[in-house]
Design an enzyme around this catalytic site. Structure first.
Site, PDB file in Angstrom:
ATOM      1  N   LYS A 145      27.655  37.202  28.834  1.00 21.54           N
ATOM      2  CA  LYS A 145      28.868  36.630  29.424  1.00 21.54           C
ATOM      3  C   LYS A 145      28.555  35.239  29.968  1.00 21.54           C
ATOM      4  CE  LYS A 145      30.996  36.114  33.156  1.00 21.54           C
ATOM      5  NZ  LYS A 145      31.689  34.822  32.936  1.00 21.54           N
TER       6      LYS A 145
ATOM      7  N   GLU B 142      32.950  31.082  32.618  1.00 21.49           N
ATOM      8  CA  GLU B 142      34.237  30.904  31.924  1.00 21.49           C
ATOM      9  C   GLU B 142      34.551  29.435  31.647  1.00 21.49           C
ATOM     10  OE1 GLU B 142      37.845  31.936  33.981  1.00 21.49           O
ATOM     11  OE2 GLU B 142      36.840  31.849  35.909  1.00 21.49           O
TER      12      GLU B 142
ATOM     13  N   GLY C  44      22.599  32.578  38.519  1.00 18.87           N
ATOM     14  CA  GLY C  44      23.766  32.022  39.194  1.00 18.87           C
ATOM     15  C   GLY C  44      23.488  31.897  40.675  1.00 18.87           C
TER      16      GLY C  44
ATOM     17  N   GLY D 156      24.668  36.919  43.145  1.00 16.45           N
ATOM     18  CA  GLY D 156      23.501  37.774  42.920  1.00 16.45           C
ATOM     19  C   GLY D 156      23.513  38.982  43.844  1.00 16.45           C
TER      20      GLY D 156
ATOM     21  N   GLU E 222      18.012  35.253  38.842  1.00 17.64           N
ATOM     22  CA  GLU E 222      17.543  33.862  38.986  1.00 17.64           C
ATOM     23  C   GLU E 222      18.613  33.148  39.790  1.00 17.64           C
ATOM     24  OE1 GLU E 222      14.717  32.819  37.694  1.00 17.64           O
ATOM     25  OE2 GLU E 222      14.265  34.482  36.374  1.00 17.64           O
TER      26      GLU E 222
ATOM     27  N   CYS F  54      19.009  24.324  39.076  1.00 18.01           N
ATOM     28  CA  CYS F  54      18.571  25.246  40.134  1.00 18.01           C
ATOM     29  C   CYS F  54      17.294  24.782  40.810  1.00 18.01           C
ATOM     30  CB  CYS F  54      18.393  26.637  39.570  1.00 18.01           C
ATOM     31  SG  CYS F  54      17.326  26.684  38.140  1.00 18.01           S
TER      32      CYS F  54
ATOM     33  N   GLU G 279      22.671  24.779  49.469  1.00 15.09           N
ATOM     34  CA  GLU G 279      22.540  24.214  48.123  1.00 15.09           C
ATOM     35  C   GLU G 279      23.809  23.434  47.784  1.00 15.09           C
ATOM     36  OE1 GLU G 279      22.693  26.938  44.772  1.00 15.09           O
ATOM     37  OE2 GLU G 279      20.921  25.969  43.946  1.00 15.09           O
TER      38      GLU G 279
HETATM   39  P1  TAP Z   1      28.006  31.751  39.980  1.00 18.77           P
HETATM   40  O1  TAP Z   1      29.318  31.443  40.557  1.00 18.77           O
HETATM   41  O2  TAP Z   1      27.114  32.675  40.690  1.00 18.77           O
HETATM   42  O3  TAP Z   1      28.300  32.277  38.498  1.00 18.77           O
HETATM   43  C1  TAP Z   1      27.278  32.618  37.594  1.00 18.77           C
HETATM   44  C2  TAP Z   1      27.841  33.584  36.565  1.00 18.77           C
HETATM   45  O4  TAP Z   1      28.195  34.806  37.226  1.00 18.77           O
HETATM   46  C3  TAP Z   1      29.102  33.098  35.862  1.00 18.77           C
HETATM   47  O5  TAP Z   1      29.090  33.563  34.527  1.00 18.77           O
HETATM   48  C4  TAP Z   1      30.192  33.786  36.660  1.00 18.77           C
HETATM   49  O6  TAP Z   1      31.376  33.952  35.933  1.00 18.77           O
HETATM   50  C5  TAP Z   1      29.542  35.131  36.935  1.00 18.77           C
HETATM   51  N1  TAP Z   1      30.115  35.880  38.067  1.00 18.77           N
HETATM   52  C6  TAP Z   1      30.857  35.411  39.104  1.00 18.77           C
HETATM   53  N2  TAP Z   1      31.210  36.438  39.926  1.00 18.77           N
HETATM   54  C7  TAP Z   1      30.686  37.557  39.387  1.00 18.77           C
HETATM   55  C8  TAP Z   1      30.679  38.937  39.767  1.00 18.77           C
HETATM   56  N3  TAP Z   1      31.291  39.362  40.882  1.00 18.77           N
HETATM   57  N4  TAP Z   1      30.037  39.821  38.993  1.00 18.77           N
HETATM   58  C9  TAP Z   1      29.385  39.428  37.879  1.00 18.77           C
HETATM   59  N5  TAP Z   1      29.361  38.139  37.459  1.00 18.77           N
HETATM   60  C10 TAP Z   1      29.978  37.221  38.204  1.00 18.77           C
HETATM   61  O7  TAP Z   1      27.114  30.466  39.746  1.00 18.77           O
HETATM   62  P2  TAP Z   1      27.531  29.101  39.101  1.00 18.77           P
HETATM   63  O8  TAP Z   1      28.373  28.384  40.088  1.00 18.77           O
HETATM   64  O9  TAP Z   1      28.080  29.310  37.756  1.00 18.77           O
HETATM   65  O10 TAP Z   1      26.091  28.400  38.948  1.00 18.77           O
HETATM   66  C11 TAP Z   1      25.492  27.684  39.953  1.00 18.77           C
HETATM   67  C12 TAP Z   1      24.451  28.524  40.661  1.00 18.77           C
HETATM   68  O11 TAP Z   1      23.510  29.050  39.736  1.00 18.77           O
HETATM   69  C13 TAP Z   1      23.623  27.722  41.625  1.00 18.77           C
HETATM   70  O12 TAP Z   1      23.497  28.417  42.828  1.00 18.77           O
HETATM   71  C14 TAP Z   1      22.261  27.601  40.946  1.00 18.77           C
HETATM   72  O13 TAP Z   1      21.174  27.419  41.767  1.00 18.77           O
HETATM   73  C15 TAP Z   1      22.182  28.857  40.185  1.00 18.77           C
HETATM   74  N6  TAP Z   1      21.291  28.719  39.049  1.00 18.77           N
HETATM   75  C16 TAP Z   1      20.067  29.266  39.158  1.00 18.77           C
HETATM   76  C17 TAP Z   1      19.166  29.142  38.121  1.00 18.77           C
HETATM   77  C18 TAP Z   1      17.824  29.748  38.275  1.00 18.77           C
HETATM   78  S1  TAP Z   1      16.893  29.805  36.998  1.00 18.77           S
HETATM   79  N7  TAP Z   1      17.405  30.227  39.388  1.00 18.77           N
HETATM   80  C19 TAP Z   1      19.536  28.471  36.962  1.00 18.77           C
HETATM   81  C20 TAP Z   1      20.801  27.925  36.880  1.00 18.77           C
HETATM   82  C21 TAP Z   1      21.684  28.074  37.951  1.00 18.77           C
HETATM   83  P3  TAP Z   1      32.607  32.908  36.026  1.00 18.77           P
HETATM   84  O14 TAP Z   1      32.070  31.631  36.510  1.00 18.77           O
HETATM   85  O15 TAP Z   1      33.093  32.847  34.643  1.00 18.77           O
HETATM   86  O16 TAP Z   1      33.611  33.517  36.940  1.00 18.77           O
END
Ligand code: TAP
Length: 481
Positions: free
Chosen positions: A175, A178, A228, A233, A250, A284, A385
């Site tokens: 997944k 979006e 994410g 998480g 992660e 990240c 962050e």
């Molecule tokens: P999130 O809002 O956490 O979203 C990540 C993914 O999880 C998206 O596909 C999101 O779907 C989905 N998601 C949201 N709510 C969920 C739920 N209740 N149950 C299951 N899945 C759910 O993160 P983001 O804003 O996309 O990314 C930024 C974050 O990712 C930052 O904090 C960054 O540090 C972290 N990140 C960490 C790493 C590593 S390797 N540690 C790498 C990249 C990013 P939708 O967005 O489609 O709703």
């Protein structure tokens, strides 16, 4: 014509029963580049059933490691042949520069090839446990793997999960975020052209709150691998506790980059800039907290600001651009809000701080490289962050002080130190509570190396042999002789 992106379940591209389509936006222009289906709970459950059935019938899970390796190599070749197209799609959907996107797609190719190679090297262990007892330790796939990825590295984060999960023999459900589904759809189209059996890999477009949550809760899902935010998480861990499925997380970071007084200043300035402004800070492992020793503070800041000012911000498809767009309007607003908070908290805004809306950038989501100095550890811009092109710079006295400030965070993803004294570097790095660290460089890593964080930055490791372990069960077989 705007492309209509569909779900991929059991080897078929299907429209969701949900009539609502999500507009997929190019963040550099705000153009709608595609419309995406959004999976319902029922469709997510169907994807889980398909993955379970495929796992149990053994068409993928019971193939030999070398047969699986062959298919991973086919996927790698397909990506490589289509590298330019995939990179262009990534630029269009995520806003990053073409150079960054190309590097991501090259890494995706390497990741599939690495896990194909690792499969040829994975051998079971056998030993004589007792006089009449021979023991064999075998690795087995876990079953159904739910893979949830964020928007900052859409294709690379997908591949970091797909390659080891498939290598291990699992059936997978991906997944993507979006807002950035485009390269995941293209990747699945390419995977469809290989000998990967039908039903081994499903793709769910849609929201985290429906598709993601249903995967995390699913009783027939055996592992959730999530990249994410720390907040989501935590929600995933709770949802996963229902059937005690394995979770691999992660998460976020607020990583310290320590510049000691004896560092090569020009080298440190260049990597400190790269550390935060790569991907417009939406990485990240960004070195988002810069710690500079007081003996070189003034000289360092002067050089740093001069070079930060010169960074060319622009659309990713313009070869002159060195920093691309922010992924979405919502995320841009969140970064601008943090900048406002920084000012209100009393930090000194030494550079930038604004949205860029002239010289052809009017329609996109662009933010100036932003530098805060005179920050203190209690400020929100230092603790939280921001995930954007915003660096906060703190002064420290000595080694002990640097380590204390560096570890004064709930996160533990990455960290770096710059010094000409190798012994001092290792001494400091060993005290930094983080999983990914650098000495005299930043952001460089390899597919062989375990990727993941301490503390609230996550659980488990991606990549390397550790990344394959995440998707495997370990069984002991005791044979009476
Ligand atoms: P999130 O809002 O956490 O979203 C990540 C993914 O999880 C998206 O596909 C999101 O779907 C989905 N998601 C949201 N709510 C969920 C739920 N209740 N149950 C299951 N899945 C759910 O993160 P983001 O804003 O996309 O990314 C930024 C974050 O990712 C930052 O904090 C960054 O540090 C972290 N990140 C960490 C790493 C590593 S390797 N540690 C790498 C990249 C990013 P939708 O967005 O489609 O709703």
């Amino acid at each position: 014509m705007t492309k209509h992106l569909k779900l991929y379940i059991d080897g078929e591209w299907i429209d969701s029963a949900n009539p609502k389509l999500q507009d997929v936006i190019n963040p550099a222009t705000q153009e709608v580049i595609a419309k995406a289906s959004q999976a319902t709970k029922e469709e997510t459950e169907k994807a889980i059933r398909t993955a379970k059935r495929t796992f149990e019938n053994g068409v993928w899970s019971e193939q030999t490691p070398s047969a699986r390796a062959e298919i991973l190599l086919q996927i790698a070749d397909k990506i490589e042949v289509n590298l330019n197209e995939l990179a262009e799609l990534e630029v269009m959907n995520n806003g990053k520069t073409k150079r960054e996107a190309e590097a991501d797609v090259e890494d995706a190719v390497n990741t599939f090839r690495y896990y194909a190679g690792l499969l040829h090297n994975q051998m079971d262990e056998a030993f004589e446990a007792d006089k009449d007892l021979q023991t064999v330790i075998v690795k087995e796939p876990m079953g159904v793997a739910g893979l949830i990825v964020p928007w900052n590295f859409p294709i690379l984060m997908s591949v970091w999960k797909i390659a080891p999960a498939l290598a291990a023999g699992n059936s997978i459900i991906l997944k993507p975020a979006e807002i950035t589904p485009v390269t995941a759809v293209r990747l699945y189209e390419l995977m469809e052209q290989t000998d990967l059996p039908k039903g081994a890999a499903q793709l769910l477009l849609g929201t985290g709150s429906v598709a993601g949550q249903t995967l995390a809760e699913g009783n027939d899902v055996n592992i959730i691998s999530f990249t994410g935010s720390t907040k989501v998480g935590q929600q995933i861990m709770q949802a996963a506790s229902e059937n005690l499925k394995k979770v691999s997380l992660e998460l976020g970071g607020k990583s310290p980059n320590i510049i000691l007084g004896d560092a090569d200043i020009d080298l440190a300035v260049d990597y400190a800039l790269f550390g935060i402004f790569m991907g417009a800070g939406q990485v990240c492992t960004s070195g988002s907290r810069l710690l500079v020793q007081e003996s070189i503070y003034e000289e360092f800041i002067e050089k740093y600001i001069e070079k930060a000012k010169a960074i060319r911000v622009g659309p990713g498809n313009d070869t002159k651009s060195e920093m691309g767009a922010i992924v979405s309007e919502k995320h841009m607003e969140s970064i601008l809000n943090y900048i406002q908070i920084g000012v209100e908290e009393g930090a000194h805004l030494a550079l930038g701080g604004n949205r860029m809306e002239s010289d052809g950038l009017e329609k996109g989501f662009f933010i100036e490289p932003t530098v805060f100095t005179d920050v203190t550890s209690d400020m929100r811009i230092v603790r939280e962050e921001i995930f954007g092109p915003v660096i906060v710079i703190q002064k420290f006295k000595d080694e002990k002080d640097a380590i204390q400030i560096a570890n004064d965070t709930d996160y533990g993803l990455a960290g770096a130190v710059f010094t000409k004294d190798q012994a001092k570097a290792i001494r400091i790095i060993k005290k930094i509570r983080a999983g990914i660290t650098w000495v005299n460089t930043y952001h460089l890593s390899s597919v062989q190396s375990p990727w993941g964080g301490y503390k609230t930055s996550g659980i488990g490791r991606s990549l390397g042999k550790y990344g394959l372990d995440e998707y495997q069960e370990t069984k002991q077989i005791n044979i009476s002789m």
